[in-house]
Write a protein that holds these residues in place. Sequence first.
Motif, PDB file in Angstrom:
ATOM      1  N   ASP A 146      21.367  62.533  25.039  1.00  0.00           N
ATOM      2  CA  ASP A 146      22.814  62.421  25.218  1.00  0.00           C
ATOM      3  C   ASP A 146      23.479  63.738  24.848  1.00  0.00           C
ATOM      4  N   ILE A 147      24.472  64.117  25.649  1.00  0.00           N
ATOM      5  CA  ILE A 147      25.251  65.321  25.377  1.00  0.00           C
ATOM      6  C   ILE A 147      26.635  64.876  24.933  1.00  0.00           C
ATOM      7  N   GLY A 148      26.902  64.976  23.631  1.00  0.00           N
ATOM      8  CA  GLY A 148      28.197  64.575  23.095  1.00  0.00           C
ATOM      9  C   GLY A 148      29.234  65.669  23.288  1.00  0.00           C
ATOM     10  N   TYR A 149      30.428  65.467  22.689  1.00  0.00           N
ATOM     11  CA  TYR A 149      31.519  66.426  22.897  1.00  0.00           C
ATOM     12  C   TYR A 149      31.149  67.815  22.392  1.00  0.00           C
ATOM     13  N   SER A 150      30.628  67.911  21.156  1.00  0.00           N
ATOM     14  CA  SER A 150      30.298  69.225  20.594  1.00  0.00           C
ATOM     15  C   SER A 150      29.169  69.881  21.371  1.00  0.00           C
ATOM     16  N   GLU A 151      28.191  69.073  21.782  1.00  0.00           N
ATOM     17  CA  GLU A 151      27.084  69.622  22.564  1.00  0.00           C
ATOM     18  C   GLU A 151      27.565  70.068  23.943  1.00  0.00           C
TER      19      GLU A 151
ATOM     20  N   VAL B 105      44.427  43.944  23.773  1.00  0.00           N
ATOM     21  CA  VAL B 105      42.995  44.131  24.012  1.00  0.00           C
ATOM     22  C   VAL B 105      42.776  44.975  25.254  1.00  0.00           C
ATOM     23  N   ILE B 106      43.448  44.620  26.347  1.00  0.00           N
ATOM     24  CA  ILE B 106      43.259  45.341  27.598  1.00  0.00           C
ATOM     25  C   ILE B 106      43.902  46.725  27.543  1.00  0.00           C
ATOM     26  N   SER B 107      45.000  46.861  26.806  1.00  0.00           N
ATOM     27  CA  SER B 107      45.690  48.157  26.743  1.00  0.00           C
ATOM     28  C   SER B 107      44.798  49.257  26.169  1.00  0.00           C
ATOM     29  N   VAL B 108      43.873  48.893  25.288  1.00  0.00           N
ATOM     30  CA  VAL B 108      42.992  49.918  24.706  1.00  0.00           C
ATOM     31  C   VAL B 108      41.781  50.205  25.594  1.00  0.00           C
ATOM     32  N   LEU B 109      41.660  49.475  26.699  1.00  0.00           N
ATOM     33  CA  LEU B 109      40.540  49.684  27.615  1.00  0.00           C
ATOM     34  C   LEU B 109      40.972  50.387  28.899  1.00  0.00           C
ATOM     35  N   THR B 110      42.082  51.113  28.817  1.00  0.00           N
ATOM     36  CA  THR B 110      42.612  51.782  30.008  1.00  0.00           C
ATOM     37  C   THR B 110      42.250  53.258  30.062  1.00  0.00           C
ATOM     38  N   HIS B 111      41.322  53.662  29.223  1.00  0.00           N
ATOM     39  CA  HIS B 111      40.918  55.065  29.192  1.00  0.00           C
ATOM     40  C   HIS B 111      39.485  55.214  29.694  1.00  0.00           C
ATOM     41  N   LYS B 112      39.195  56.369  30.227  1.00  0.00           N
ATOM     42  CA  LYS B 112      37.886  56.642  30.806  1.00  0.00           C
ATOM     43  C   LYS B 112      36.803  56.655  29.740  1.00  0.00           C
ATOM     44  N   GLU B 113      35.726  55.938  30.012  1.00  0.00           N
ATOM     45  CA  GLU B 113      34.543  55.941  29.165  1.00  0.00           C
ATOM     46  C   GLU B 113      33.436  56.696  29.908  1.00  0.00           C
ATOM     47  N   SER B 114      32.852  57.681  29.260  1.00  0.00           N
ATOM     48  CA  SER B 114      31.817  58.451  29.951  1.00  0.00           C
ATOM     49  C   SER B 114      30.750  58.931  28.983  1.00  0.00           C
ATOM     50  N   VAL B 115      29.576  59.153  29.510  1.00  0.00           N
ATOM     51  CA  VAL B 115      28.485  59.720  28.736  1.00  0.00           C
ATOM     52  C   VAL B 115      27.689  60.652  29.646  1.00  0.00           C
TER      53      VAL B 115
END
Length: 412
Positions: free
Chosen positions: A304-309, A378-388
């Motif tokens: 996995d490549i995190g933010y710092s990586e 609950v849904i309002s906090v799931l409106t952002h992009k999730e990525s890895v």
Amino acid sequence: MKSKPHVFRDPLHGYIDTDEKVSEIIDTPWFQRLRRIKQLGFTYYVYPTAEHTRFSHSLGCYHVAKELSKKLKIDNKAILYAALLHDIGHGPFSHMLEQLLGDHEEWTQRILLEFSDDIENIINYKEDENIKVENIISILRGEHEYSSIISSQLDVDRLDYLLRDSYFVGVEYGKFDIHRLLHTLRYENGAVKIDYKGRHVIESYVLARYHMYQQVYFHHTTRGIVKLVESIFKRAKEIYNKSEINLIYSMVSIFNGKLNVENYLILDDSSVVEQIKTWKNAKDKILSDLCKRFLNRKLLKPIDIGYSEEFMWKKRNVKNKIKNLLTSNGYDPEYYLLEDIAADVPYKPYHPGEEESSIFMESKDKRNIYTIEEVSKVISVLTHKESVKRIYIPSQTRKKIETLIRGIEVLE
């Protein structure tokens, strides 16, 4: 009609009834092909029971569309046919070879147009109304009044696949009360609206989708297998462009650029596996090794490549260092350094002009309409992009590459 009404036993919906016209479509060779296309591609490498197919999912979508149409009092049979046929363009292992074959939605439209006369003769047999294939395609393309029933953030596709995938994968994440959900729905002006009492079941539905993406659809091993197979076909294409390569019959049109509807419909999951089994004995060492890794589940390993990586990846030229390390260990980085970004927005918030893809909820007194994210924390906090972001590399080089990614050079 040659076909009789069918009754399919389904673990999710109980009995799925089809009339003779729907049965006639189901019995066509191009629909039966979906029995040979796994719904979740290579997920069975991780979850052994994920062997369900696009066939059962298509039947499920048809059933949910029929139940939803009854609930919303919509009398438009084109919706039911669109639900039934929305996935006929899927290629081997669903989305796996789309980079090579093209978008499955485009193939769906091409197949519908190829057999438009047959389809129209079936669905309009002894009927006063005249349903055209163009009507079905307009629904699938999002150009119809009822398109959001087939494709939106709350559609019959998702309602079926979340429940079906979680059932066959064997996890609890994707479950929600579909009967309660359908009971709370209304449909007005091209948009889905929910009764105030349906807030909690909608939260359950959105959370189910979020967890399925995080735990199943984005699983590092499944994503890694897809990248490996892409690498296999990339290498095979490279060899084909320079010399001869052993191709089974169903694969020839992919490589010679003559892929049409007739040739496309020959392709299914077994085509890919059979071709890879043939290539495992190829003279080309890279192609042979990649194929053996797939067949014997000796896969490339993820990091996995995190933010710092990610910062170091770009600023410190880590990628070139990894390439050099792989080369010095006898691996061509073109085929053994595979990059993948898995990204999704669990719930896309409302934007003006996108009413058809949003979910709305009426207030308790039924005087006002709100977007679901306004009502649900609950849904309002799931409106952002999730990525890895991940890379996949041979296991023999994993420790050295992990050290490099963290900015520390190790010389041996």
